[in-house]
Design an enzyme around this catalytic site. Structure first.
Site, PDB file in Angstrom:
ATOM      1  N   CYS A  30       0.951  -1.153   0.057  1.00 38.89           N
ATOM      2  CA  CYS A  30       0.068   0.029   0.059  1.00 38.89           C
ATOM      3  C   CYS A  30       0.948   1.370   0.038  1.00 38.89           C
ATOM      4  CB  CYS A  30      -0.981   0.075   1.233  1.00 38.89           C
ATOM      5  SG  CYS A  30      -1.892   1.461   1.503  1.00 38.89           S
ATOM      6  N   CYS A  33      -0.062   3.871   2.402  1.00 43.95           N
ATOM      7  CA  CYS A  33       0.226   3.494   3.942  1.00 43.95           C
ATOM      8  C   CYS A  33       1.934   4.147   4.341  1.00 43.95           C
ATOM      9  CB  CYS A  33       0.242   2.144   4.134  1.00 43.95           C
ATOM     10  SG  CYS A  33      -1.591   1.382   3.923  1.00 43.95           S
TER      11      CYS A  33
END
Length: 182
Positions: A30, A33
Site C-alpha cells: 500500500c 500506507c
C-alpha cells in the site's frame, strides 16, 4: 511497534486501559500506507502517544474484527475500545488535528469542576466508569435546574466520547440518559 493477533489483546486492548494507543492498519503493498507512516510516527512522538502497526495481510482476522475495509486505517483505542479513527492517507495537518483531539484535556474534568462533583472526578480517577456514569445520571434525574441538567448531559456525553461509542457502558447509559431527559 508491530502487533499481531497473538499480542493484540495485551499490547493494544490491555495497554489502552492506561494510555491511548493508536493502531495503524496497513499493508506492505500500500503506497499511501508508506506515505502516512512517517507522519503518524512524528505526530505520535510529539503527542507522547503509543503507535502500533498491524499488517492486515498477516493479520486478516484483526482487520475483519475492526471493520477495516480500506487502508491505511488508523484507530485510536482507550479502555479497550475504539474512540476515534480515520481511513486514508491524510495530510500532516489533519493527522496533527487527530492527535490534538486525542490528547486534549478532558472536557469531563472541566464540567465536573463547574458542577462541583469532586466525588465523580475521584471515581473516574480510580477507573470506576460505571459508578461515575450512575452518579451523573442520578444527579441529572434529581435536578430541576435546566442549566445544571444541561451541564450534566454534556458531562455524560463527553464521558461517552472518552470511553468510545462501542463500550457496553456507553450503550447502556446513552439509552438511560435519553429516557431520563425525554
Amino acid at each position: 511497534m508491530d502487533v499481531d493477533t497473538t499480542t493484540f489483546e495485551n499490547d493494544v486492548l490491555g495497554r489502552s486501559q492506561e494510555r491511548t494507543i493508536v493502531v495503524d492498519f496497513w499493508a506492505d503493498w500500500c503506497g499511501p500506507c508508506h506515505q502516512l507512516t512517517p507522519v503518524l510516527e512524528r505526530a505520535a512522538e510529539e503527542h507522547e502517544v503509543e503507535l502500533v502497526k498491524i499488517d492486515i495481510d498477516a493479520n486478516p482476522d484483526l482487520a475483519q474484527r475492526y471493520g477495516v475495509r480500506g487502508i491505511p486505517a488508523v484507530k485510536a483505542f482507550r479502555n479497550g475500545h475504539v474512540v476515534s479513527e480515520f481511513v486514508g492517507a491524510k495530510p500532516p495537518a489533519a493527522v496533527e488535528q487527530f492527535f490534538d483531539e486525542l490528547t486534549a484535556p478532558s472536557e469531563v474534568t472541566g464540567l465536573l469542576d463547574k458542577l462541583d462533583l469532586t466525588d465523580v472526578a475521584e471515581t473516574l480517577q480510580h477507573g470506576d466508569h460505571e459508578r461515575a456514569l450512575t452518579r451523573l445520571l442520578e444527579e441529572a434525574e434529581a435536578t430541576d435546574d435546566a442549566d445544571r441538567k444541561e451541564l450534566l448531559r454534556r458531562a455524560l456525553v463527553a464521558l461517552f466520547a472518552e470511553l468510545g461509542q462501542e463500550n457496553p457502558l456507553v450503550v447502556e447509559y446513552r439509552r438511560r440518559l435519553a429516557r431520563a431527559l425525554y
